[in-house]
Design a protein around this motif. Structure first.
Motif, mmCIF file in Angstrom:
data_model
loop_
_atom_site.group_PDB
_atom_site.id
_atom_site.type_symbol
_atom_site.label_atom_id
_atom_site.label_comp_id
_atom_site.label_asym_id
_atom_site.label_seq_id
_atom_site.Cartn_x
_atom_site.Cartn_y
_atom_site.Cartn_z
ATOM 1 N N ILE A 104 -0.405 -8.870 13.456
ATOM 2 C CA ILE A 104 0.023 -7.910 12.445
ATOM 3 C C ILE A 104 -0.799 -8.188 11.202
ATOM 4 N N LEU A 105 -1.555 -7.181 10.757
ATOM 5 C CA LEU A 105 -2.418 -7.349 9.589
ATOM 6 C C LEU A 105 -1.908 -6.481 8.446
ATOM 7 N N TYR A 106 -1.994 -6.997 7.228
ATOM 8 C CA TYR A 106 -1.551 -6.282 6.031
ATOM 9 C C TYR A 106 -2.627 -6.396 4.962
ATOM 10 N N ARG A 107 -2.913 -5.255 4.341
ATOM 11 C CA ARG A 107 -3.845 -5.246 3.216
ATOM 12 C C ARG A 107 -3.096 -4.700 2.010
ATOM 13 N N ALA A 108 -2.925 -5.510 1.017
ATOM 14 C CA ALA A 108 -2.203 -5.116 -0.194
ATOM 15 C C ALA A 108 -2.985 -4.035 -0.938
ATOM 16 N N PRO A 109 -2.306 -3.219 -1.739
ATOM 17 C CA PRO A 109 -3.021 -2.193 -2.509
ATOM 18 C C PRO A 109 -4.133 -2.802 -3.356
ATOM 19 N N LYS A 110 -5.284 -2.175 -3.334
ATOM 20 C CA LYS A 110 -6.486 -2.564 -4.089
ATOM 21 C C LYS A 110 -7.103 -3.873 -3.617
ATOM 22 N N SER A 111 -6.607 -4.422 -2.533
ATOM 23 C CA SER A 111 -7.176 -5.653 -1.984
ATOM 24 C C SER A 111 -8.290 -5.302 -1.003
ATOM 25 N N THR A 112 -9.209 -6.220 -0.818
ATOM 26 C CA THR A 112 -10.274 -6.015 0.167
ATOM 27 C C THR A 112 -10.089 -6.908 1.382
ATOM 28 N N GLU A 113 -9.050 -7.728 1.373
ATOM 29 C CA GLU A 113 -8.816 -8.687 2.452
ATOM 30 C C GLU A 113 -7.551 -8.349 3.236
ATOM 31 N N TRP A 114 -7.629 -8.569 4.531
ATOM 32 C CA TRP A 114 -6.460 -8.428 5.396
ATOM 33 C C TRP A 114 -5.782 -9.779 5.528
ATOM 34 N N VAL A 115 -4.453 -9.765 5.564
ATOM 35 C CA VAL A 115 -3.661 -10.982 5.686
ATOM 36 C C VAL A 115 -2.791 -10.863 6.936
ATOM 37 N N LYS A 116 -2.724 -11.932 7.715
ATOM 38 C CA LYS A 116 -1.855 -11.934 8.899
ATOM 39 C C LYS A 116 -0.408 -12.138 8.464
ATOM 40 N N LEU A 117 0.486 -11.347 9.084
ATOM 41 C CA LEU A 117 1.914 -11.476 8.805
ATOM 42 C C LEU A 117 2.656 -11.804 10.090
ATOM 43 N N ASP A 118 3.769 -12.510 9.942
ATOM 44 C CA ASP A 118 4.622 -12.718 11.106
ATOM 45 C C ASP A 118 5.491 -11.465 11.294
ATOM 46 N N HIS A 119 6.059 -11.320 12.470
ATOM 47 C CA HIS A 119 6.823 -10.130 12.834
ATOM 48 C C HIS A 119 7.996 -9.907 11.883
ATOM 49 N N GLU A 120 8.731 -10.958 11.584
ATOM 50 C CA GLU A 120 9.908 -10.859 10.715
ATOM 51 C C GLU A 120 9.538 -10.329 9.333
ATOM 52 N N THR A 121 8.483 -10.873 8.729
ATOM 53 C CA THR A 121 8.052 -10.442 7.394
ATOM 54 C C THR A 121 7.616 -8.981 7.415
ATOM 55 N N ALA A 122 6.861 -8.593 8.424
ATOM 56 C CA ALA A 122 6.386 -7.206 8.526
ATOM 57 C C ALA A 122 7.557 -6.233 8.657
ATOM 58 N N MET A 123 8.534 -6.564 9.484
ATOM 59 C CA MET A 123 9.696 -5.685 9.664
ATOM 60 C C MET A 123 10.508 -5.582 8.372
ATOM 61 N N GLU A 124 10.646 -6.680 7.661
ATOM 62 C CA GLU A 124 11.363 -6.655 6.384
ATOM 63 C C GLU A 124 10.633 -5.769 5.368
ATOM 64 N N MET A 125 9.305 -5.864 5.318
ATOM 65 C CA MET A 125 8.526 -5.042 4.386
ATOM 66 C C MET A 125 8.684 -3.563 4.705
ATOM 67 N N ILE A 126 8.616 -3.214 5.987
ATOM 68 C CA ILE A 126 8.756 -1.810 6.395
ATOM 69 C C ILE A 126 10.150 -1.301 6.048
ATOM 70 N N THR A 127 11.171 -2.088 6.362
ATOM 71 C CA THR A 127 12.551 -1.691 6.082
ATOM 72 C C THR A 127 12.776 -1.490 4.592
ATOM 73 N N ASP A 128 12.314 -2.439 3.789
ATOM 74 C CA ASP A 128 12.488 -2.332 2.335
ATOM 75 C C ASP A 128 11.808 -1.085 1.789
ATOM 76 N N ARG A 129 10.616 -0.804 2.256
ATOM 77 C CA ARG A 129 9.871 0.368 1.764
ATOM 78 C C ARG A 129 10.502 1.674 2.220
ATOM 79 N N PHE A 130 10.994 1.693 3.437
ATOM 80 C CA PHE A 130 11.666 2.891 3.961
ATOM 81 C C PHE A 130 12.912 3.196 3.123
ATOM 82 N N ILE A 131 13.735 2.191 2.907
ATOM 83 C CA ILE A 131 14.982 2.382 2.148
ATOM 84 C C ILE A 131 14.686 2.791 0.710
ATOM 85 N N GLU A 132 13.701 2.160 0.087
ATOM 86 C CA GLU A 132 13.340 2.486 -1.298
ATOM 87 C C GLU A 132 12.812 3.921 -1.416
ATOM 88 N N ALA A 133 11.944 4.338 -0.479
ATOM 89 C CA ALA A 133 11.410 5.704 -0.507
ATOM 90 C C ALA A 133 12.525 6.724 -0.279
#
Length: 188
Positions: A104-133
């Motif tokens: 699972i790769l994540y690139r933060a806004p305005k970043s040029t680098e990809w960062v590896k994420l674990d499954h739990e962190t990625a799912m939490e990020m998606i859930t938080d963003r979905f609920i906020e939107a």
């Protein structure tokens, strides 16, 4: 008999063994007698669906030591009856490719680098963003005061590689979340 002897020709073997339609032992060579199917060593067979298009051709996935060793058409599939197109036939290469990204790769806004994420962190990020939107785009009523209970902050785009059941469940999820902007690749 030499390697290139006329007596070793398959046609003569057919006639000698009274096998005019070449369906018996006369058509087998020494090499073909020792061959085994590619799937003979598989530990198990898993039924699957081809991932490439919306047709949904059935596949038999042969697994040995938890690694896919062969993918073939499923003769029990009412859709494809054991046949696969060239892309479906190459599914094994897709699964076992050295270039396949499995992290699972994540690139933060305005970043040029990809960062590896674990499954739990990625799912939490998606859930938080979905609920906020959903929260930010929520509407209780429209401009005329009609109760709508919807969000314009979330939209869904289904893919043609998903089967009917998957698209149905995605539609139910987004509808339950109040989203009204739902589309599918097949209609675009």
């Amino acid at each position: 008999m030499s390697r290139h002897s006329v007596l070793g020709w398959p046609v003569l073997r057919q006639l000698k063994n009274k096998d005019p339609f070449a369906r018996g032992e006369s058509t087998k060579s020494k090499k073909s007698r020792t061959l085994a199917p590619r799937i003979a060593e598989a530990d198990r067979v898993v039924k699957s669906v081809c991932p490439y298009c919306a047709v949904g051709c059935g596949q038999l996935v042969y697994v040995k030591d938890e690694k896919v060793i062969q993918i073939e058409g499923d003769p029990d599939s009412p859709i494809s009856r054991g046949r696969l197109c060239p892309k479906g036939s190459a599914s094994e290469q897709l699964v076992n490719s050295d270039t396949r990204v499995s992290d699972i790769l994540y690139r933060a806004p305005k970043s040029t680098e990809w960062v590896k994420l674990d499954h739990e962190t990625a799912m939490e990020m998606i859930t938080d963003r979905f609920i906020e939107a959903r929260r930010k785009g929520w509407q209780d009523t429209d401009d005329d005061g009609n109760r709508v209970n919807r969000t314009l902050g979330v939209a869904g785009l289904g893919g043609a590689t998903l089967d009917n059941e998957e698209n149905y469940l995605i539609k139910k999820l987004f509808t339950a979340a109040g989203a009204i902007q739902l589309e599918n690749q097949a209609r675009i």
